[in-house]
Design a protein around this motif. Sequence first.
Motif, PDB file in Angstrom:
ATOM      1  N   ALA A   1      48.314  38.796  33.354  1.00  0.00           N
ATOM      2  CA  ALA A   1      47.678  39.717  34.299  1.00  0.00           C
ATOM      3  C   ALA A   1      46.693  40.661  33.633  1.00  0.00           C
ATOM      4  CB  ALA A   1      48.747  40.519  35.038  1.00  0.00           C
ATOM      5  N   GLU A   2      46.763  40.801  32.315  1.00  0.00           N
ATOM      6  CA  GLU A   2      45.840  41.671  31.577  1.00  0.00           C
ATOM      7  C   GLU A   2      44.642  40.916  31.023  1.00  0.00           C
ATOM      8  OE1 GLU A   2      48.187  44.659  29.016  1.00  0.00           O
ATOM      9  OE2 GLU A   2      49.525  42.923  29.192  1.00  0.00           O
ATOM     10  N   GLN A   3      44.603  39.632  31.202  1.00  0.00           N
ATOM     11  CA  GLN A   3      43.596  38.800  30.561  1.00  0.00           C
ATOM     12  C   GLN A   3      42.355  38.599  31.434  1.00  0.00           C
ATOM     13  OE1 GLN A   3      45.315  35.152  28.949  1.00  0.00           O
ATOM     14  NE2 GLN A   3      47.227  36.214  28.468  1.00  0.00           N
ATOM     15  N   VAL A   4      41.232  38.366  30.751  1.00  0.00           N
ATOM     16  CA  VAL A   4      39.996  37.944  31.401  1.00  0.00           C
ATOM     17  C   VAL A   4      39.732  36.519  30.930  1.00  0.00           C
ATOM     18  CG1 VAL A   4      37.537  38.353  31.723  1.00  0.00           C
ATOM     19  CG2 VAL A   4      39.104  40.296  31.454  1.00  0.00           C
ATOM     20  N   VAL A   5      39.681  35.586  31.859  1.00  0.00           N
ATOM     21  CA  VAL A   5      39.708  34.166  31.533  1.00  0.00           C
ATOM     22  C   VAL A   5      38.426  33.476  31.993  1.00  0.00           C
ATOM     23  CG1 VAL A   5      41.052  32.034  31.723  1.00  0.00           C
ATOM     24  CG2 VAL A   5      42.199  34.262  31.942  1.00  0.00           C
ATOM     25  N   VAL A   6      37.802  32.728  31.088  1.00  0.00           N
ATOM     26  CA  VAL A   6      36.687  31.852  31.435  1.00  0.00           C
ATOM     27  C   VAL A   6      37.228  30.439  31.596  1.00  0.00           C
ATOM     28  CG1 VAL A   6      34.593  30.734  30.590  1.00  0.00           C
ATOM     29  CG2 VAL A   6      34.872  33.197  30.325  1.00  0.00           C
ATOM     30  N   ILE A   7      36.956  29.830  32.731  1.00  0.00           N
ATOM     31  CA  ILE A   7      37.303  28.422  32.949  1.00  0.00           C
ATOM     32  C   ILE A   7      36.003  27.655  33.135  1.00  0.00           C
ATOM     33  CG2 ILE A   7      38.481  26.730  34.386  1.00  0.00           C
ATOM     34  CD1 ILE A   7      39.642  30.277  34.682  1.00  0.00           C
TER      35      ILE A   7
ATOM     36  N   ARG B   1      46.551  33.533  40.569  1.00  0.00           N
ATOM     37  CA  ARG B   1      47.897  33.735  41.130  1.00  0.00           C
ATOM     38  C   ARG B   1      48.742  34.636  40.248  1.00  0.00           C
ATOM     39  NH1 ARG B   1      50.243  28.468  40.574  1.00  0.00           N
ATOM     40  NH2 ARG B   1      51.231  29.237  38.664  1.00  0.00           N
ATOM     41  N   GLU B   2      48.532  34.541  38.925  1.00  0.00           N
ATOM     42  CA  GLU B   2      49.300  35.338  37.975  1.00  0.00           C
ATOM     43  C   GLU B   2      48.643  36.692  37.678  1.00  0.00           C
ATOM     44  OE1 GLU B   2      52.306  34.418  36.950  1.00  0.00           O
ATOM     45  OE2 GLU B   2      52.050  32.652  38.249  1.00  0.00           O
ATOM     46  N   GLY B   3      47.546  36.998  38.367  1.00  0.00           N
ATOM     47  CA  GLY B   3      46.948  38.318  38.268  1.00  0.00           C
ATOM     48  C   GLY B   3      45.812  38.469  37.282  1.00  0.00           C
ATOM     49  N   ALA B   4      45.395  37.380  36.638  1.00  0.00           N
ATOM     50  CA  ALA B   4      44.299  37.466  35.667  1.00  0.00           C
ATOM     51  C   ALA B   4      42.970  37.654  36.388  1.00  0.00           C
ATOM     52  CB  ALA B   4      44.248  36.201  34.811  1.00  0.00           C
ATOM     53  N   LYS B   5      41.989  38.167  35.649  1.00  0.00           N
ATOM     54  CA  LYS B   5      40.608  38.193  36.106  1.00  0.00           C
ATOM     55  C   LYS B   5      39.967  36.875  35.652  1.00  0.00           C
ATOM     56  CE  LYS B   5      40.730  42.495  37.625  1.00  0.00           C
ATOM     57  NZ  LYS B   5      42.139  42.826  37.337  1.00  0.00           N
TER      58      LYS B   5
ATOM     59  N   GLU C   1      37.122  41.042  43.674  1.00  0.00           N
ATOM     60  CA  GLU C   1      37.546  42.006  42.653  1.00  0.00           C
ATOM     61  C   GLU C   1      38.289  41.317  41.507  1.00  0.00           C
ATOM     62  OE1 GLU C   1      41.031  41.279  45.188  1.00  0.00           O
ATOM     63  OE2 GLU C   1      38.897  41.635  45.586  1.00  0.00           O
ATOM     64  N   LYS C   2      38.718  40.072  41.749  1.00  0.00           N
ATOM     65  CA  LYS C   2      39.498  39.347  40.743  1.00  0.00           C
ATOM     66  C   LYS C   2      38.766  38.162  40.140  1.00  0.00           C
ATOM     67  CE  LYS C   2      43.734  38.371  41.833  1.00  0.00           C
ATOM     68  NZ  LYS C   2      44.898  37.883  42.608  1.00  0.00           N
ATOM     69  N   ALA C   3      37.607  37.781  40.718  1.00  0.00           N
ATOM     70  CA  ALA C   3      36.931  36.570  40.259  1.00  0.00           C
ATOM     71  C   ALA C   3      35.427  36.714  40.425  1.00  0.00           C
ATOM     72  CB  ALA C   3      37.430  35.359  41.048  1.00  0.00           C
ATOM     73  N   VAL C   4      34.702  36.010  39.566  1.00  0.00           N
ATOM     74  CA  VAL C   4      33.253  35.964  39.662  1.00  0.00           C
ATOM     75  C   VAL C   4      32.794  34.567  39.261  1.00  0.00           C
ATOM     76  CG1 VAL C   4      32.935  36.825  37.302  1.00  0.00           C
ATOM     77  CG2 VAL C   4      31.079  37.075  38.966  1.00  0.00           C
ATOM     78  N   ALA C   5      31.788  34.055  39.953  1.00  0.00           N
ATOM     79  CA  ALA C   5      31.218  32.753  39.641  1.00  0.00           C
ATOM     80  C   ALA C   5      29.939  32.959  38.836  1.00  0.00           C
ATOM     81  CB  ALA C   5      30.914  31.974  40.919  1.00  0.00           C
TER      82      ALA C   5
ATOM     83  N   ILE D   1      36.245  39.066  27.298  1.00  0.00           N
ATOM     84  CA  ILE D   1      36.987  37.836  27.597  1.00  0.00           C
ATOM     85  C   ILE D   1      38.071  37.661  26.544  1.00  0.00           C
ATOM     86  CG2 ILE D   1      36.824  35.314  27.502  1.00  0.00           C
ATOM     87  CD1 ILE D   1      34.075  37.517  28.984  1.00  0.00           C
ATOM     88  N   THR D   2      39.266  37.359  26.996  1.00  0.00           N
ATOM     89  CA  THR D   2      40.404  37.157  26.092  1.00  0.00           C
ATOM     90  C   THR D   2      40.819  35.699  25.976  1.00  0.00           C
ATOM     91  OG1 THR D   2      42.030  37.402  27.875  1.00  0.00           O
ATOM     92  CG2 THR D   2      41.344  39.419  26.722  1.00  0.00           C
ATOM     93  N   THR D   3      40.446  34.902  26.983  1.00  0.00           N
ATOM     94  CA  THR D   3      41.030  33.567  27.128  1.00  0.00           C
ATOM     95  C   THR D   3      39.959  32.589  27.605  1.00  0.00           C
ATOM     96  OG1 THR D   3      43.106  34.645  27.777  1.00  0.00           O
ATOM     97  CG2 THR D   3      42.907  32.277  28.227  1.00  0.00           C
ATOM     98  N   ILE D   4      39.932  31.417  26.986  1.00  0.00           N
ATOM     99  CA  ILE D   4      38.959  30.390  27.360  1.00  0.00           C
ATOM    100  C   ILE D   4      39.689  29.086  27.638  1.00  0.00           C
ATOM    101  CG2 ILE D   4      36.912  29.100  26.658  1.00  0.00           C
ATOM    102  CD1 ILE D   4      36.438  31.340  24.552  1.00  0.00           C
ATOM    103  N   VAL D   5      39.386  28.485  28.762  1.00  0.00           N
ATOM    104  CA  VAL D   5      39.874  27.144  29.070  1.00  0.00           C
ATOM    105  C   VAL D   5      38.657  26.222  29.094  1.00  0.00           C
ATOM    106  CG1 VAL D   5      41.131  25.663  30.652  1.00  0.00           C
ATOM    107  CG2 VAL D   5      41.790  28.076  30.417  1.00  0.00           C
ATOM    108  N   ASN D   6      38.532  25.395  28.068  1.00  0.00           N
ATOM    109  CA  ASN D   6      37.399  24.479  27.940  1.00  0.00           C
ATOM    110  C   ASN D   6      37.702  23.200  28.712  1.00  0.00           C
ATOM    111  OD1 ASN D   6      35.485  25.825  25.897  1.00  0.00           O
ATOM    112  ND2 ASN D   6      37.489  26.005  24.904  1.00  0.00           N
ATOM    113  N   ASN D   7      37.291  23.202  29.958  1.00  0.00           N
ATOM    114  CA  ASN D   7      37.682  22.146  30.891  1.00  0.00           C
ATOM    115  C   ASN D   7      36.541  21.259  31.347  1.00  0.00           C
ATOM    116  OD1 ASN D   7      39.183  20.959  33.394  1.00  0.00           O
ATOM    117  ND2 ASN D   7      37.466  22.106  34.275  1.00  0.00           N
ATOM    118  N   ALA D   8      35.319  21.754  31.347  1.00  0.00           N
ATOM    119  CA  ALA D   8      34.204  21.053  31.995  1.00  0.00           C
ATOM    120  C   ALA D   8      34.041  19.622  31.477  1.00  0.00           C
ATOM    121  CB  ALA D   8      32.909  21.824  31.801  1.00  0.00           C
TER     122      ALA D   8
END
Length: 254
Positions: free
Chosen positions: A4-10, A27-31, A53-57, A83-90
């Motif tokens: 919930a404290e993290q800022v995540v790039v997907i 769902r878990e409260g992350a940005k 307030e929780k997401a940006v494209a 940013i604290t967290t990166i999910v390299n998915n593309a």
Amino acid sequence: MNIAEQVVVITGGSRGLGKAVVQAFAREGAKVIVNYYKSAEQAEELVRSIGKEKAVAIQADIRSEEDVKRMFEEGKRFFGKPITTIVNNALVNFSFNGDARKDLETIGWQDFQCQFEGSVKATLNTLQAARKDMESLQFGRIITIGTNLFQNPVVPYHEYNTSKAALLGLTRNIAKELGAYGITANMVSGGLLHKTDASAATPDAVFDIIKASTPLQQVTTPEDVADAILFFASPWSRAVTGQNLIVDGGLVMN
């Protein structure tokens, strides 16, 4: 750091697995920063469903160092923290269509290069954009998306499978170099997922075969993989780095 404290790039976050990952973190409260390349409408609709307030494209070509740096700067400004967290998915220019795949006689180096740029180069770009802030925080979570096909290439998608094997190598090198800064790097490898844009060309008969031959007797979904990704971002994985977790219902055991 709790999720919930993290800022995540997907990356590639507007569709398929990426969309499920965005929804799981929200769902878990992350940005969450929903990266997209061309799917602006889908990305914006996903943001609206989560709440602005929780997401940006943010549009960015993950193969472009300049685009990725801009995306991270915009995300940092939007949420007011790094940013604290990166999910390299593309996934770039690829479809799971066994009938249309190129074999070793017809495939060219440019096909490999396309997939290497979409996986290895893109991961390097996102890491370099976030590294300084992660080092300052003494916290970072790098999560790459692999495939069970480089463990067991039942379908020899040569360029895709090879690029994901290389990505595991990069993931482990990141883990080694940056572990002292509280940054972990792990891979989550799904099987063929039911059903995404990338697997839309896969015949239903293939999914039936996977279901029949998998211990859990079911085809893995994007939501199944997304929840496993959450583990690597959570405090529960604080002592885990450099690992490849296969999430395919037990089809490939390693």
